[in-house]
Write a protein that holds these residues in place. Structure first.
Motif, PDB file in Angstrom:
ATOM      1  N   VAL A 170       0.830  -1.203   0.000  1.00 12.42           N
ATOM      2  CA  VAL A 170       0.000   0.000   0.000  1.00 12.42           C
ATOM      3  C   VAL A 170       0.865   1.254   0.000  1.00 12.42           C
ATOM      4  O   VAL A 170       0.662   2.179  -0.793  1.00 12.42           O
ATOM      5  N   ALA A 171       1.865   1.291   0.879  1.00 11.35           N
ATOM      6  CA  ALA A 171       2.706   2.486   0.996  1.00 11.35           C
ATOM      7  C   ALA A 171       3.594   2.702  -0.225  1.00 11.35           C
ATOM      8  O   ALA A 171       4.156   3.788  -0.392  1.00 11.35           O
ATOM      9  N   SER A 172       3.728   1.696  -1.071  1.00 10.53           N
ATOM     10  CA  SER A 172       4.588   1.836  -2.245  1.00 10.53           C
ATOM     11  C   SER A 172       3.813   2.159  -3.520  1.00 10.53           C
ATOM     12  O   SER A 172       4.415   2.241  -4.601  1.00 10.53           O
ATOM     13  N   LEU A 173       2.495   2.342  -3.429  1.00  7.70           N
ATOM     14  CA  LEU A 173       1.738   2.780  -4.601  1.00  7.70           C
ATOM     15  C   LEU A 173       2.335   4.095  -5.111  1.00  7.70           C
ATOM     16  O   LEU A 173       2.527   5.028  -4.321  1.00  7.70           O
ATOM     17  N   PRO A 174       2.640   4.212  -6.388  1.00 10.78           N
ATOM     18  CA  PRO A 174       3.481   5.309  -6.874  1.00 10.78           C
ATOM     19  C   PRO A 174       2.925   6.710  -6.683  1.00 10.78           C
ATOM     20  O   PRO A 174       3.691   7.675  -6.571  1.00 10.78           O
ATOM     21  N   ARG A 175       1.595   6.872  -6.639  1.00 12.45           N
ATOM     22  CA  ARG A 175       1.018   8.214  -6.503  1.00 12.45           C
ATOM     23  C   ARG A 175       0.261   8.407  -5.189  1.00 12.45           C
ATOM     24  O   ARG A 175      -0.334   9.474  -4.976  1.00 12.45           O
ATOM     25  N   LEU A 176       0.256   7.406  -4.325  1.00 12.05           N
ATOM     26  CA  LEU A 176      -0.500   7.529  -3.080  1.00 12.05           C
ATOM     27  C   LEU A 176       0.060   8.652  -2.222  1.00 12.05           C
ATOM     28  O   LEU A 176       1.262   8.701  -1.940  1.00 12.05           O
ATOM     29  N   SER A 177      -0.822   9.556  -1.795  1.00  8.45           N
ATOM     30  CA  SER A 177      -0.416  10.746  -1.051  1.00  8.45           C
ATOM     31  C   SER A 177      -1.205  10.948   0.236  1.00  8.45           C
ATOM     32  O   SER A 177      -0.732  11.633   1.135  1.00  8.45           O
ATOM     33  N   TRP A 178      -2.409  10.394   0.296  1.00  7.91           N
ATOM     34  CA  TRP A 178      -3.277  10.609   1.449  1.00  7.91           C
ATOM     35  C   TRP A 178      -3.850   9.250   1.870  1.00  7.91           C
ATOM     36  O   TRP A 178      -4.607   8.630   1.130  1.00  7.91           O
ATOM     37  N   LEU A 179      -3.478   8.816   3.074  1.00  9.14           N
ATOM     38  CA  LEU A 179      -3.870   7.495   3.565  1.00  9.14           C
ATOM     39  C   LEU A 179      -4.362   7.608   5.003  1.00  9.14           C
ATOM     40  O   LEU A 179      -3.755   8.310   5.822  1.00  9.14           O
ATOM     41  N   ALA A 180      -5.464   6.915   5.325  1.00 12.75           N
ATOM     42  CA  ALA A 180      -5.976   6.852   6.695  1.00 12.75           C
ATOM     43  C   ALA A 180      -6.316   5.406   7.028  1.00 12.75           C
ATOM     44  O   ALA A 180      -7.004   4.746   6.259  1.00 12.75           O
ATOM     45  N   TYR A 181      -5.827   4.939   8.186  1.00 10.01           N
ATOM     46  CA  TYR A 181      -6.093   3.536   8.557  1.00 10.01           C
ATOM     47  C   TYR A 181      -6.316   3.364  10.059  1.00 10.01           C
ATOM     48  O   TYR A 181      -6.298   2.252  10.579  1.00 10.01           O
ATOM     49  N   ALA A 182      -6.566   4.443  10.792  1.00 10.96           N
ATOM     50  CA  ALA A 182      -6.791   4.334  12.240  1.00 10.96           C
ATOM     51  C   ALA A 182      -8.031   3.486  12.521  1.00 10.96           C
ATOM     52  O   ALA A 182      -8.898   3.302  11.670  1.00 10.96           O
TER      53      ALA A 182
END
Length: 456
Positions: A170-182
């Motif tokens: 997930v963290a290595s997706l090339p354009r991922l910039s905004w992630l929430a998983y709490a």
């Protein structure tokens, strides 16, 4: 603007491109097909629908559909046959099943927040245009590995599910910039430890005099208030404060108690809004935070994304910055992000619309609704998550540069700033700098610009 069923049936909405109906519908009104030549956005939220008609693709221009707050138990498969459909919103239904057939080929933005979805189909990997995926408040235990093929994904909300782990890809997706998983099982210990380890004052509800409303977000309402001094002789006069009262329901970003934990654990920093304490003994048990009252002269840097922009903020057309102010905003936000990362917190929503700014580029980062905790000493995951957020900062830099008034004498500075922006936006996550380096680079740039001789 919400229309009425009577207007639709009377033919008064002919030629409309956007239709919103919220009138207790239990069936899809067939008269909607009279608008098939023009209708682009259909909003049927707030009804009692549980199905869509098999001939929905007759709406050949339809690119956006909202059916939030209805009674769907599965995402309708007919959506997958709507060739122009790019945005699908089914928040707050009862959806358990999402089949591959329900996913439109041009899907960019999928909202399934606050449902009961247990699995995603592997066919989601075929949605190569997908940019925004909203899944907070479901029952997901795993994510399909095929999702890694969605290389355009920029924003993912996974908070308040049943995930046993955060997949490393997930963290290595090339354009991922905004992630929430709490609010997932794999993160419960970190969240509990953050609340336990962070001392915070408890401010009795009876000491707070609420006044007018300052604003409202997805997770709560903010009021101006007076904090009455318990011992005036010691503490002085009443203190003006801001009080955020949480709604206690799952939002598009996550859970209010996770937001509160992150706000408290963030600690003090010049570019964060100071938290003064937690509300104690609210008569209905509502959670709340007491925060420092911010100068009303401060304004949001931008507005949130539109349906068309999807992941990018919307600025007023006349928004412009001088280079000194742009550098000040950038340095302040980078410094705040570095501070959060040192505490093991990812903001998750580093956006211009969550930044308040004022004179000389003073900036405050707010809204921790998408914040997530991670182990700062995790040598693999921590830097990957940090570099993910660096890409969000790169988007902010790009927006500042685009709106910067630059004199000829500052061309070299803007070129260096653009180079930093390019590194932050790199699709090779390992090539992005961390915030420590970013802060140092921006500080040097700012000093160089402020000390540069002015032309006569």
């Amino acid at each position: 603007m919400t229309s009425t069923l009577e207007q639709l049936r009377a033919g008064k909405l002919a030629g409309t491109q956007r239709l919103a109906l919220a009138c207790g519908l239990t069936e899809f009104p067939r008269e909607i097909f009279d608008l098939s030549d023009t209708l682009e956005i259909l909003d049927l939220s707030g009804n009692a629908l549980s199905s869509l008609p098999d001939d929905l693709p007759r709406l050949t221009n339809l690119h956006t559909i909202f059916c939030s707050n209805n009674q769907f138990t599965e995402l309708p498969e007919i959506l997958g046959q709507c060739t122009q459909l790019s945005m699908v919103g089914f928040k707050a239904n009862r959806i358990r099943k999402v089949s591959g057939a329900s996913l439109p080929p041009k899907l960019r933005w999928l909202i399934l927040t606050d449902n009961q979805v247990e699995t995603l189909p592997p066919e989601i990997g075929n949605c190569t245009r997908l940019q925004k995926l909203m899944l907070a408040g479901n029952q997901l235990r795993t994510l399909p590995v095929e999702l890694a093929a969605c290389s355009r994904l920029e924003l993912i909300r996974l908070a308040a599910n049943q995930l046993a782990e955060l997949p490393v890809w997930v963290a290595s997706l090339p354009r991922l910039s905004w992630l929430a998983y709490a609010g997932n099982p794999f993160n419960e210990r970190l969240e509990a430890d953050a609340m336990t380890d962070t001392p915070v004052a408890h401010i009795p509800w009876q000491e707070l005099d609420l006044q007018h409303r300052l604003g409202e977000g997805a997770s709560g309402v903010i009021h101006r208030a007076e904090h009455r001094a318990t011992y005036p002789a010691v503490h002085g006069d009443n203190r003006p404060v801001a009080v955020k009262l949480f709604k206690g329901v799952v939002t598009s970003d996550g859970l209010p108690h996770c937001e509160m934990a992150a706000c408290i654990a963030a600690g003090a920093h010049p570019n964060l809004i100071p938290v003064l304490g937690k509300v104690k003994d609210h008569p209905t048990g509502i959670h709340g935070l007491v925060m420092e009252l911010i100068d009303p002269q401060l304004r949001n840097l931008a507005g949130p994304p539109s349906l068309a922009s999807c992941t990018r903020d919307i600025y007023d057309l006349d928004t412009r910055f001088d280079l000194a102010s742009a550098l000040s905003v950038a340095q302040g936000i980078a410094s705040a992000a570095r501070h959060l990362h040192q505490q093991g917190i990812m903001h998750g929503d580093l956006y211009a619309h969550n930044i308040l700014h004022g004179a000389q580029g003073h900036a405050l980062m707010g809204d921790f609704g998408a914040a997530s905790f991670y182990a700062a000493d995790d040598q693999a995951l921590a830097p990957a998550l940090q570099r993910l957020e660096v890409r969000a900062f790169g988007c902010l830099l790009e927006e500042l540069i685009e709106r910067c008034n630059v004199q000829a004498s500052a061309q070299s500075s803007i070129a260096m700033l653009a180079s930093l922006k390019d590194r932050c936006l790199s699709e090779q996550a390992g090539d992005r700098p961390l915030f420590g380096e970013i802060v140092n680079t921006l500080s040097a740039l700012r000093d160089s610009h402020l000390n540069a001789p002015t032309s006569a």
